[in-house]
Design an enzyme around this catalytic site. Structure first.
Site, mmCIF file in Angstrom:
data_model
loop_
_atom_site.group_PDB
_atom_site.id
_atom_site.type_symbol
_atom_site.label_atom_id
_atom_site.label_comp_id
_atom_site.label_asym_id
_atom_site.label_seq_id
_atom_site.Cartn_x
_atom_site.Cartn_y
_atom_site.Cartn_z
ATOM 1 N N HIS A 1 0.231 6.285 9.611
ATOM 2 C CA HIS A 1 -0.817 6.958 8.822
ATOM 3 C C HIS A 1 -1.475 8.055 9.654
ATOM 4 O O HIS A 1 -1.680 9.179 9.198
ATOM 5 C CB HIS A 1 -1.919 5.970 8.403
ATOM 6 C CG HIS A 1 -1.487 4.853 7.503
ATOM 7 N ND1 HIS A 1 -1.687 3.527 7.806
ATOM 8 C CD2 HIS A 1 -0.877 4.866 6.289
ATOM 9 C CE1 HIS A 1 -1.226 2.775 6.817
ATOM 10 N NE2 HIS A 1 -0.723 3.549 5.891
ATOM 11 N N LYS B 1 -7.583 -7.288 -5.259
ATOM 12 C CA LYS B 1 -6.635 -7.488 -4.157
ATOM 13 C C LYS B 1 -7.271 -8.278 -3.012
ATOM 14 O O LYS B 1 -8.476 -8.169 -2.779
ATOM 15 C CB LYS B 1 -6.207 -6.118 -3.606
ATOM 16 C CG LYS B 1 -4.749 -5.751 -3.916
ATOM 17 C CD LYS B 1 -4.444 -4.336 -3.507
ATOM 18 C CE LYS B 1 -3.495 -4.257 -2.318
ATOM 19 N NZ LYS B 1 -3.124 -2.857 -2.015
ATOM 20 N N ARG C 1 8.540 7.857 3.903
ATOM 21 C CA ARG C 1 9.368 7.203 4.922
ATOM 22 C C ARG C 1 10.814 7.071 4.486
ATOM 23 O O ARG C 1 11.720 7.141 5.302
ATOM 24 C CB ARG C 1 8.820 5.792 5.219
ATOM 25 C CG ARG C 1 7.565 5.792 6.035
ATOM 26 C CD ARG C 1 6.886 4.450 6.000
ATOM 27 N NE ARG C 1 6.324 4.201 4.682
ATOM 28 C CZ ARG C 1 5.521 3.198 4.392
ATOM 29 N NH1 ARG C 1 5.216 2.306 5.317
ATOM 30 N NH2 ARG C 1 5.045 3.053 3.179
ATOM 31 N N SER D 1 1.589 -1.189 7.406
ATOM 32 C CA SER D 1 0.488 -2.148 7.551
ATOM 33 C C SER D 1 1.027 -3.576 7.401
ATOM 34 O O SER D 1 0.558 -4.495 8.070
ATOM 35 C CB SER D 1 -0.595 -1.894 6.499
ATOM 36 O OG SER D 1 -1.113 -0.597 6.632
HETATM 37 P P1 ADP Z 1 -1.403 1.063 0.757
HETATM 38 O O1 ADP Z 1 -1.795 0.244 1.938
HETATM 39 O O2 ADP Z 1 -2.551 1.500 -0.078
HETATM 40 O O3 ADP Z 1 -0.237 0.497 -0.010
HETATM 41 P P2 ADP Z 1 0.356 2.650 2.266
HETATM 42 O O4 ADP Z 1 0.061 2.319 3.661
HETATM 43 O O5 ADP Z 1 1.574 2.020 1.671
HETATM 44 O O6 ADP Z 1 -0.908 2.397 1.369
HETATM 45 O O7 ADP Z 1 0.494 4.207 2.081
HETATM 46 C C1 ADP Z 1 -0.482 5.174 2.224
HETATM 47 C C2 ADP Z 1 0.269 6.468 2.511
HETATM 48 O O8 ADP Z 1 0.700 6.442 3.857
HETATM 49 C C3 ADP Z 1 1.545 6.658 1.689
HETATM 50 O O9 ADP Z 1 1.732 8.014 1.419
HETATM 51 C C4 ADP Z 1 2.616 6.150 2.610
HETATM 52 O O10 ADP Z 1 3.886 6.678 2.318
HETATM 53 C C5 ADP Z 1 2.083 6.669 3.931
HETATM 54 N N1 ADP Z 1 2.617 5.948 5.083
HETATM 55 C C6 ADP Z 1 2.486 4.638 5.371
HETATM 56 N N2 ADP Z 1 3.115 4.338 6.532
HETATM 57 C C7 ADP Z 1 3.655 5.500 6.986
HETATM 58 C C8 ADP Z 1 4.450 5.854 8.120
HETATM 59 N N3 ADP Z 1 4.821 4.955 9.025
HETATM 60 N N4 ADP Z 1 4.823 7.158 8.266
HETATM 61 C C9 ADP Z 1 4.458 8.067 7.334
HETATM 62 N N5 ADP Z 1 3.733 7.795 6.232
HETATM 63 C C10 ADP Z 1 3.329 6.532 6.066
#
Ligand code: ADP
Length: 153
Positions: free
Chosen positions: A17, A41, A90, A128
């Protein structure tokens, strides 16, 4: 002003992120990193801790603002004059999901664009979910976390 929104539940924020947000700094005047609050959630980290991790990560980045939000992303964007939603991609699974959400947001707010940055190769497998699994197994999640978050965990 070009204002971007990077939204997520950030349970917790990872280096993946952080990488997307930092790479977008030169593209926008301001980036709002907004933690979605969803009362239905359940989360590993409390709202307060997740916010603290975000604030610590971007403490020295003047063009980044950390906020909380609930409700529709398109409404949040109108309220905060956001022109673009920033997302990271990703893999194909991210693409399939993000593509339909981008169309939904366009439908709800015609002035809004979604900007995708390709994940950096070293962070493609970061999520995460992985961090939470590592923590549940009692192992060290530091390789996945921004430096200030390691200090707080
Ligand atoms: P949530 O926790 O709300 O599901 P995510 O973490 O899945 O959110 O995603 C938030 C944003 O961060 C999305 O656009 C996701 O593709 C991006 N994202 C999450 N992890 C990575 C990563 N390792 N590299 C690039 N983008 C990421």
């Amino acid at each position: 002003m070009r204002i971007a929104l990077f939204a997520g539940s950030f349970d917790p924020i990872t280096k993946g992120h952080e990488d997307i947000v930092r790479r977008a700094i030169p593209l926008f005047d301001k980036i709002i990193v907004a933690m979605g609050v969803n009362s239905v959630k359940t989360y590993h980290f409390s709202e307060e801790r997740r916010m603290m991790f975000l604030e610590a990560t971007f403490a020295n980045s003047p063009s980044i603002e950390v906020l909380k939000y609930d409700g529709l992303t398109a409404d949040f964007c109108k309220k905060h004059q956001v022109n673009a939603i920033l997302r990271g991609l990703r893999n194909a699974a991210d693409f399939d999901y993000e593509y339909s959400i981008a169309h939904l947001n366009k439908h709800l707010n015609k002035e809004l664009e979604t900007v995708f940055l390709a994940a950096s190769p070293e962070f493609i497998c970061f999520s995460s979910t992985i961090v939470r699994e590592i923590l549940k197994g009692g192992k060290d999640p530091s390789p996945y976390l921004p430096r200030p978050v390691i200090d707080l965990i």
